[in-house]
Design an enzyme around this catalytic site. Structure first.
Site, PDB file in Angstrom:
ATOM      1  CE1 TYR A   1      27.581  37.667  36.015  1.00 33.02           C
ATOM      2  CE2 TYR A   1      28.471  35.538  36.666  1.00 33.02           C
ATOM      3  CZ  TYR A   1      27.587  36.584  36.873  1.00 33.02           C
ATOM      4  OH  TYR A   1      26.712  36.558  37.916  1.00 33.02           O
TER       5      TYR A   1
ATOM      6  CD  GLU B   1      30.684  40.084  36.304  1.00 32.84           C
ATOM      7  OE1 GLU B   1      29.788  40.192  37.161  1.00 32.84           O
ATOM      8  OE2 GLU B   1      31.563  39.208  36.336  1.00 32.84           O
TER       9      GLU B   1
ATOM     10  CB  ALA C   1      50.087  43.390  33.614  1.00 30.67           C
ATOM     11  CB  ALA C   2      45.080  44.779  32.317  1.00 29.02           C
TER      12      ALA C   2
ATOM     13  CB  ALA D   1      37.429  56.614  47.872  1.00 29.46           C
TER      14      ALA D   1
ATOM     15  CB  CYS E   1      38.725  39.026  37.805  1.00 21.75           C
ATOM     16  SG  CYS E   1      37.757  37.831  36.862  1.00 21.75           S
TER      17      CYS E   1
HETATM   18  P1  NAD Z   1      31.770  31.677  35.061  1.00 24.22           P
HETATM   19  O1  NAD Z   1      31.979  30.874  36.283  1.00 24.22           O
HETATM   20  O2  NAD Z   1      30.631  32.647  34.990  1.00 24.22           O
HETATM   21  O3  NAD Z   1      31.594  30.696  33.799  1.00 24.22           O
HETATM   22  C1  NAD Z   1      32.407  29.603  33.539  1.00 24.22           C
HETATM   23  C2  NAD Z   1      31.539  28.495  32.961  1.00 24.22           C
HETATM   24  O4  NAD Z   1      32.393  27.445  32.498  1.00 24.22           O
HETATM   25  C3  NAD Z   1      30.600  27.840  33.972  1.00 24.22           C
HETATM   26  O5  NAD Z   1      29.271  27.935  33.505  1.00 24.22           O
HETATM   27  C4  NAD Z   1      31.074  26.371  34.051  1.00 24.22           C
HETATM   28  O6  NAD Z   1      30.010  25.447  34.202  1.00 24.22           O
HETATM   29  C5  NAD Z   1      31.734  26.201  32.705  1.00 24.22           C
HETATM   30  N1  NAD Z   1      32.724  25.139  32.624  1.00 24.22           N
HETATM   31  C6  NAD Z   1      33.780  24.896  33.450  1.00 24.22           C
HETATM   32  N2  NAD Z   1      34.505  23.862  33.015  1.00 24.22           N
HETATM   33  C7  NAD Z   1      33.891  23.412  31.885  1.00 24.22           C
HETATM   34  C8  NAD Z   1      34.174  22.354  30.977  1.00 24.22           C
HETATM   35  N3  NAD Z   1      35.265  21.578  31.133  1.00 24.22           N
HETATM   36  N4  NAD Z   1      33.330  22.157  29.946  1.00 24.22           N
HETATM   37  C9  NAD Z   1      32.236  22.941  29.771  1.00 24.22           C
HETATM   38  N5  NAD Z   1      31.932  23.983  30.594  1.00 24.22           N
HETATM   39  C10 NAD Z   1      32.760  24.209  31.640  1.00 24.22           C
HETATM   40  O7  NAD Z   1      33.142  32.433  34.782  1.00 24.22           O
HETATM   41  P2  NAD Z   1      33.366  33.857  34.085  1.00 24.22           P
HETATM   42  O8  NAD Z   1      33.105  34.959  35.056  1.00 24.22           O
HETATM   43  O9  NAD Z   1      32.676  33.869  32.765  1.00 24.22           O
HETATM   44  O10 NAD Z   1      34.940  33.820  33.862  1.00 24.22           O
HETATM   45  C11 NAD Z   1      35.533  32.953  32.930  1.00 24.22           C
HETATM   46  C12 NAD Z   1      36.989  33.348  32.738  1.00 24.22           C
HETATM   47  O11 NAD Z   1      37.073  34.665  32.187  1.00 24.22           O
HETATM   48  C13 NAD Z   1      37.826  33.380  34.016  1.00 24.22           C
HETATM   49  O12 NAD Z   1      39.120  32.942  33.714  1.00 24.22           O
HETATM   50  C14 NAD Z   1      37.860  34.855  34.374  1.00 24.22           C
HETATM   51  O13 NAD Z   1      39.025  35.184  35.097  1.00 24.22           O
HETATM   52  C15 NAD Z   1      37.866  35.515  33.023  1.00 24.22           C
HETATM   53  N6  NAD Z   1      37.285  36.861  32.975  1.00 24.22           N
HETATM   54  C16 NAD Z   1      36.122  37.119  33.634  1.00 24.22           C
HETATM   55  C17 NAD Z   1      35.538  38.394  33.536  1.00 24.22           C
HETATM   56  C18 NAD Z   1      34.257  38.730  34.244  1.00 24.22           C
HETATM   57  O14 NAD Z   1      33.862  39.870  34.217  1.00 24.22           O
HETATM   58  N7  NAD Z   1      33.568  37.806  34.860  1.00 24.22           N
HETATM   59  C19 NAD Z   1      36.133  39.365  32.733  1.00 24.22           C
HETATM   60  C20 NAD Z   1      37.318  39.049  32.066  1.00 24.22           C
HETATM   61  C21 NAD Z   1      37.878  37.789  32.191  1.00 24.22           C
HETATM   62  C1  UGA Z   2      37.427  44.125  36.139  1.00 20.94           C
HETATM   63  C2  UGA Z   2      38.168  44.917  35.078  1.00 20.94           C
HETATM   64  O1  UGA Z   2      37.717  46.277  35.109  1.00 20.94           O
HETATM   65  C3  UGA Z   2      37.938  44.326  33.693  1.00 20.94           C
HETATM   66  O2  UGA Z   2      38.702  45.034  32.727  1.00 20.94           O
HETATM   67  C4  UGA Z   2      38.357  42.859  33.707  1.00 20.94           C
HETATM   68  O3  UGA Z   2      38.105  42.265  32.447  1.00 20.94           O
HETATM   69  C5  UGA Z   2      37.587  42.130  34.782  1.00 20.94           C
HETATM   70  O4  UGA Z   2      37.829  42.756  36.069  1.00 20.94           O
HETATM   71  C6  UGA Z   2      37.976  40.695  34.924  1.00 20.94           C
HETATM   72  O5  UGA Z   2      39.063  40.298  34.538  1.00 20.94           O
HETATM   73  O6  UGA Z   2      37.127  40.001  35.482  1.00 20.94           O
HETATM   74  P1  UGA Z   2      34.928  44.059  37.027  1.00 20.94           P
HETATM   75  O7  UGA Z   2      35.513  43.340  38.191  1.00 20.94           O
HETATM   76  O8  UGA Z   2      33.738  43.466  36.373  1.00 20.94           O
HETATM   77  O9  UGA Z   2      36.036  44.234  35.886  1.00 20.94           O
HETATM   78  O10 UGA Z   2      34.503  45.528  37.465  1.00 20.94           O
HETATM   79  P2  UGA Z   2      35.292  46.886  37.809  1.00 20.94           P
HETATM   80  O11 UGA Z   2      34.489  47.974  37.256  1.00 20.94           O
HETATM   81  O12 UGA Z   2      36.721  46.826  37.457  1.00 20.94           O
HETATM   82  O13 UGA Z   2      35.150  46.948  39.385  1.00 20.94           O
HETATM   83  C7  UGA Z   2      35.772  46.027  40.238  1.00 20.94           C
HETATM   84  C8  UGA Z   2      35.543  46.439  41.686  1.00 20.94           C
HETATM   85  O14 UGA Z   2      36.238  47.646  41.989  1.00 20.94           O
HETATM   86  C9  UGA Z   2      34.086  46.713  42.019  1.00 20.94           C
HETATM   87  O15 UGA Z   2      33.802  46.249  43.307  1.00 20.94           O
HETATM   88  C10 UGA Z   2      33.990  48.219  41.963  1.00 20.94           C
HETATM   89  O16 UGA Z   2      32.958  48.731  42.736  1.00 20.94           O
HETATM   90  C11 UGA Z   2      35.345  48.609  42.517  1.00 20.94           C
HETATM   91  N1  UGA Z   2      35.802  49.941  42.073  1.00 20.94           N
HETATM   92  C12 UGA Z   2      35.941  50.192  40.737  1.00 20.94           C
HETATM   93  C13 UGA Z   2      36.127  50.901  43.009  1.00 20.94           C
HETATM   94  O17 UGA Z   2      36.025  50.676  44.225  1.00 20.94           O
HETATM   95  N2  UGA Z   2      36.579  52.127  42.571  1.00 20.94           N
HETATM   96  C14 UGA Z   2      36.735  52.407  41.252  1.00 20.94           C
HETATM   97  O18 UGA Z   2      37.158  53.533  40.925  1.00 20.94           O
HETATM   98  C15 UGA Z   2      36.404  51.415  40.308  1.00 20.94           C
END
Ligand code: NAD
Ligand code: UGA
Length: 500
Positions: free
Chosen positions: A15, A173, A230-231, A276, A284
């Site tokens: 993602y 997302e 923290a965020a 709410a 995350c």
């Molecule tokens: P994800 O599970 O969708 O993707 C991770 C990918 O890494 C997988 O496809 C996996 O196969 C691959 N992978 C793992 N180990 C590997 C290796 N050694 N070599 C090659 N590929 C490898 O995860 P994600 O949701 O993209 O999240 C990734 C990171 O970003 C996490 O630390 C998460 O906390 C952070 N993050 C996620 C979001 C979000 O919205 N999903 C937002 C901000 C930060």
């Molecule tokens: C969240 C953060 O918003 C991102 O900044 C961060 O990068 C990401 O986590 C991450 O580290 O993975 P995300 O989880 O994709 O992003 O989506 P949010 O919009 O934050 O919603 C999270 C959950 O809270 C959802 O289930 C949403 O429905 C719920 N939510 C959100 C509420 O119940 N009320 C709100 O006012 C906002």
């Protein structure tokens, strides 16, 4: 001038890795960006029109050329399973592998699992023949960079230098592309050494192609790692605060949407992340707060750990409270009753189900003996079954009592109640503007629509009222429906943080 990067490798095509690399490539035609993953199916999906994730606007930036139809993909963007070669060729490596909650051993259920990050870094140490800048894009515990540096020191070849930066990702997302194109800020953490600062400048130069310089913040490496945790903790804390208040609203006859609206007008508080709900989900918030609390505990800061864990406790309470309300309203028994579940994803505009509140609520409803009929516009039946069977104390209930449907109307046929768990626009009966603003108060006051219009949003609630068993209930876990027009159709509506 900063070192000019010409080849970037992003490890992890998930993602974060996929969308981030796509935007980076489009904005930097002079840089070759290759996303690698050892999951060959995932890489193949990124090469096709059937992308591995649903994200609005994503096809617009990664769709490959086919049969003479022009592509939307930057010619400098590649997806590959050849991890070794791409790492060896790159000057800058983005690590965006998953960092889930640890499931085994010390810290299980709390600490972050760093094995994927460690294995990626070992691979870098093993194959690198030239110096590299390594960027933590994954969310990591404080001082993870130090651990990675240790691994590289032990595995890297002589004369090959590694500089580690922290550059956490803040996209959400459902709005990932927009968030990447217009980030509130880009954080770059580095060591305060000449090499560290030079590496930070090289990474900043990539972002400068599309992000204003004043939004690119360079700070200490460990501040940057902690700022990401923290965020997320602060964002989740706002939701738990408003959800805790929603329980009070139901008890005293206040309306949580009005309370949110009123407090959000204070510029110091602001209106966002105050909606709410049945409880927050997503991959995350829970894992990052657990990680933060675990770090605090390992530093003997027990009160701090307890403070952040309370954010998760309220979230669990909110999910259970929502289920208890359903049981209470349906005459304290769900045996022989059918419940239509609208929405399974953890939020709208994603097919992601990680930590979705739907898993807890549906398992609770099945345990009460209900027949559960699910519809979600983006989540596949196989995913729903996997999530529920993997988490249920009684997986046979999922097999025997759960059905998945491909439309609202099929899910609602013969149901005693509709339970809205995701705020997909099609479930709302509010005007598009009010639904987008998530603002019930505004909607109630503009009052321009006729009752007929208000009762017929993108889905026809009138049609639903004709196919359900009576009495008909709507349990709105997202406050996406305006109750009055539905009540006119004969529904009894229970919204979060509102009493009837
Ligand atoms: P994800 O599970 O969708 O993707 C991770 C990918 O890494 C997988 O496809 C996996 O196969 C691959 N992978 C793992 N180990 C590997 C290796 N050694 N070599 C090659 N590929 C490898 O995860 P994600 O949701 O993209 O999240 C990734 C990171 O970003 C996490 O630390 C998460 O906390 C952070 N993050 C996620 C979001 C979000 O919205 N999903 C937002 C901000 C930060
Ligand atoms: C969240 C953060 O918003 C991102 O900044 C961060 O990068 C990401 O986590 C991450 O580290 O993975 P995300 O989880 O994709 O992003 O989506 P949010 O919009 O934050 O919603 C999270 C959950 O809270 C959802 O289930 C949403 O429905 C719920 N939510 C959100 C509420 O119940 N009320 C709100 O006012 C906002």
């Amino acid at each position: 001038p900063p070192k000019r990067i010409t080849k970037v490798c992003c490890v992890g095509a998930g993602y974060v890795g996929g969308p981030t690399s796509a935007v980076m490539a489009i904005k930097n035609p002079q840089i070759q960006v290759t996303v690698v993953d050892y999951d060959a199916k995932r890489i193949a999906a990124w090469q096709s029109d059937n992308l591995p994730i649903f994200e609005p606007g994503l096809l617009g930036v990664v769709k490959p050329a086919r049969d003479g139809i022009p592509n939307n993909r930057a010619p400098n963007l590649f997806f590959s399973t050849d991890v070794d070669r791409c790492i060896a060729e790159a000057e800058l490596i983005l690590l965006s592998v998953n960092t889930p909650t640890k499931m085994l051993g010390q810290g299980a259920g709390h600490a972050s699992e760093l094995c994927y990050l460690e294995s990626a870094v070992r691979k870098i140490g093993e194959v690198a023949e030239s110096s590299k800048i390594i960027v933590e894009k994954s969310t990591v515990p404080c001082r993870a960079a130090e651990t990675l540096r240790d691994v590289l020191r032990a595995t890297g070849k002589p004369g090959v230098d590694f500089e580690i930066l922290s550059n956490p990702e803040f996209l959400a997302e459902g709005t990932a592309i927009q968030n990447l194109l217009e980030p509130d800020r880009v954080l770059i953490g580095s060591l305060n050494t000449p090499q560290g600062l030079e590496a930070a400048r090289a990474l900043a130069a990539i972002y400068t192609s599309w992000v204003d310089a004043e939004r690119i913040i360079t700070i200490n490496l460990y501040s940057s790692e902690l700022a990401k945790l923290a965020a997320n903790a602060l964002l989740a804390q706002r939701i738990s605060s408003i959800n805790a208040l929603s329980a009070m609203c139901e008890a005293v006859g206040a309306d949580i949407d009005e309370v949110s609206f009123a407090v959000g007008l204070d510029k110091r508080i602001g209106s966002r992340m105050l909606k709410a709900s049945v409880g927050f989900g997503g991959s995350c918030f829970r894992k990052d707060i657990l990680s933060l609390a675990y770090i605090a505990e390992s530093l003997h800061l027990f009160e701090v750990a307890e403070y952040w864990r309370s954010v998760i406790n309220i979230n669990e309470y909110q999910k259970d409270r929502f289920t208890r309300r359903i049981v209470r309203c349906l005459f304290n028994s769900l045996s022989n009753k059918s419940l239509a579940i609208l929405g399974f994803a953890y939020k709208k505009n994603t097919g992601d189900t990680r930590e979705t509140a739907a898993i807890t609520v549906i398992n609770n409803l099945l345990a009460e003996g209900a027949n559960v009929r699910v519809y979600d516009p983006q989540v596949k039946e196989s995913q729903i079954r996997r999530d529920l069977e993997g988490s249920s104390a009684s997986p046979h209930l999922v097999r025997d009592k759960l059905t998945v449907w491909s439309s609202t109307y099929e899910a609602c046929a013969g149901a005693d109640a509709v339970v809205i768990l995701t705020e997909w626009d099609e479930f709302s009966n509010k005007s598009a503007a009010a639904a987008a603003a998530g603002d019930h108060v505004q909607d109630a006051r503009n009052g321009a629509r006729t009752e007929e219009e208000a009762a017929n949003g993108p889905m026809s609630w009138k049609r639903v009222s004709q196919i359900m068993r009576k009495p008909m209930y709507v349990f709105d876990g997202r406050n996406v429906v305006d109750p009055a027009p539905l009540e006119a159709l004969g529904f009894r509506v229970e919204s979060v943080g509102k009493s009837r």
